[in-house]
Design an enzyme around this catalytic site. Sequence first.
Site, PDB file in Angstrom:
ATOM      1  NE  ARG A  60      -3.843  -2.266   2.095  1.00 17.44           N
ATOM      2  CZ  ARG A  60      -4.796  -2.563   1.216  1.00 17.44           C
ATOM      3  NH1 ARG A  60      -5.136  -1.666   0.290  1.00 17.44           N
ATOM      4  NH2 ARG A  60      -5.408  -3.729   1.241  1.00 17.44           N
ATOM      5  CG  ASP A  61       1.506   5.520  -2.371  1.00 19.53           C
ATOM      6  OD1 ASP A  61       2.025   5.498  -3.509  1.00 19.53           O
ATOM      7  OD2 ASP A  61       1.713   6.440  -1.553  1.00 19.53           O
ATOM      8  CB  ILE A  62       3.818   5.680   2.521  1.00 19.38           C
ATOM      9  CG1 ILE A  62       4.015   5.816   3.999  1.00 19.38           C
ATOM     10  CG2 ILE A  62       4.398   6.855   1.774  1.00 19.38           C
ATOM     11  CD1 ILE A  62       5.477   5.721   4.441  1.00 19.38           C
TER      12      ILE A  62
ATOM     13  CG  ASN B  92       3.544   8.964 -12.318  1.00 22.00           C
ATOM     14  OD1 ASN B  92       2.673   9.292 -13.119  1.00 22.00           O
ATOM     15  ND2 ASN B  92       3.322   8.898 -11.016  1.00 22.00           N
TER      16      ASN B  92
ATOM     17  CD  GLU C  80       6.841  12.090  -5.532  1.00 21.78           C
ATOM     18  OE1 GLU C  80       6.732  11.229  -4.628  1.00 21.78           O
ATOM     19  OE2 GLU C  80       6.142  13.112  -5.606  1.00 21.78           O
ATOM     20  CB  VAL C  81      10.136   5.831  -6.016  1.00 22.27           C
ATOM     21  CG1 VAL C  81      10.988   4.611  -5.674  1.00 22.27           C
ATOM     22  CG2 VAL C  81       9.690   6.552  -4.756  1.00 22.27           C
TER      23      VAL C  81
ATOM     24  CG  HIS D 149       6.282   2.807  -8.672  1.00 23.49           C
ATOM     25  ND1 HIS D 149       7.543   3.333  -8.864  1.00 23.49           N
ATOM     26  CD2 HIS D 149       5.452   3.859  -8.496  1.00 23.49           C
ATOM     27  CE1 HIS D 149       7.483   4.658  -8.791  1.00 23.49           C
ATOM     28  NE2 HIS D 149       6.221   5.012  -8.572  1.00 23.49           N
TER      29      HIS D 149
ATOM     30  CG  HIS E  94       0.894   4.851  -8.777  1.00 23.17           C
ATOM     31  ND1 HIS E  94       1.021   5.458  -7.548  1.00 23.17           N
ATOM     32  CD2 HIS E  94       2.022   5.167  -9.462  1.00 23.17           C
ATOM     33  CE1 HIS E  94       2.166   6.143  -7.514  1.00 23.17           C
ATOM     34  NE2 HIS E  94       2.789   5.978  -8.654  1.00 23.17           N
TER      35      HIS E  94
END
Length: 113
Positions: free
Chosen positions: A28-30, A86, A94-95, A99, A101
Amino acid sequence: MSTIFSKIIAGELPADIVYQDDLVTAFRDIHPQAPTHILIVPNKEIATVNDITTNDEAIAGRMLHVAKKLAQQEGIASDGYRLIINCNDHGGQEVYHLHLHLIGGRPLGRMLP
Ligand code: AMP
């Protein structure tokens, strides 16, 4: 140096892991943007979509298939959801560990504002 997501996959950093297999891990996304916000991440470090090679096709396919299964598990499959990857600066990445989403659980509106 390994990515923050590699550390999560290796169990070195805490995360709410909802799925893991030989190719991908999902957690789960933080900072969730909707009731369901899960990241589906290759166990192998691939920085961006630009870095996917022919050898990674099984991983890329697994990411999509796991997204479908998790959407069902989360109960959002029939209402619908959004999958986002992204890429680089203009994509808002950002990371730098690939990944996908999985976002849903409420109406998400139009794709871009
Ligand atoms: P992106 O902009 O596509 O690179 O998205 C990176 C996502 O990773 C953001 O939605 C962050 O909230 C999420 N994130 C960053 N660190 C963590 C973490 N330690 N655990 C879970 N999600 C994270």
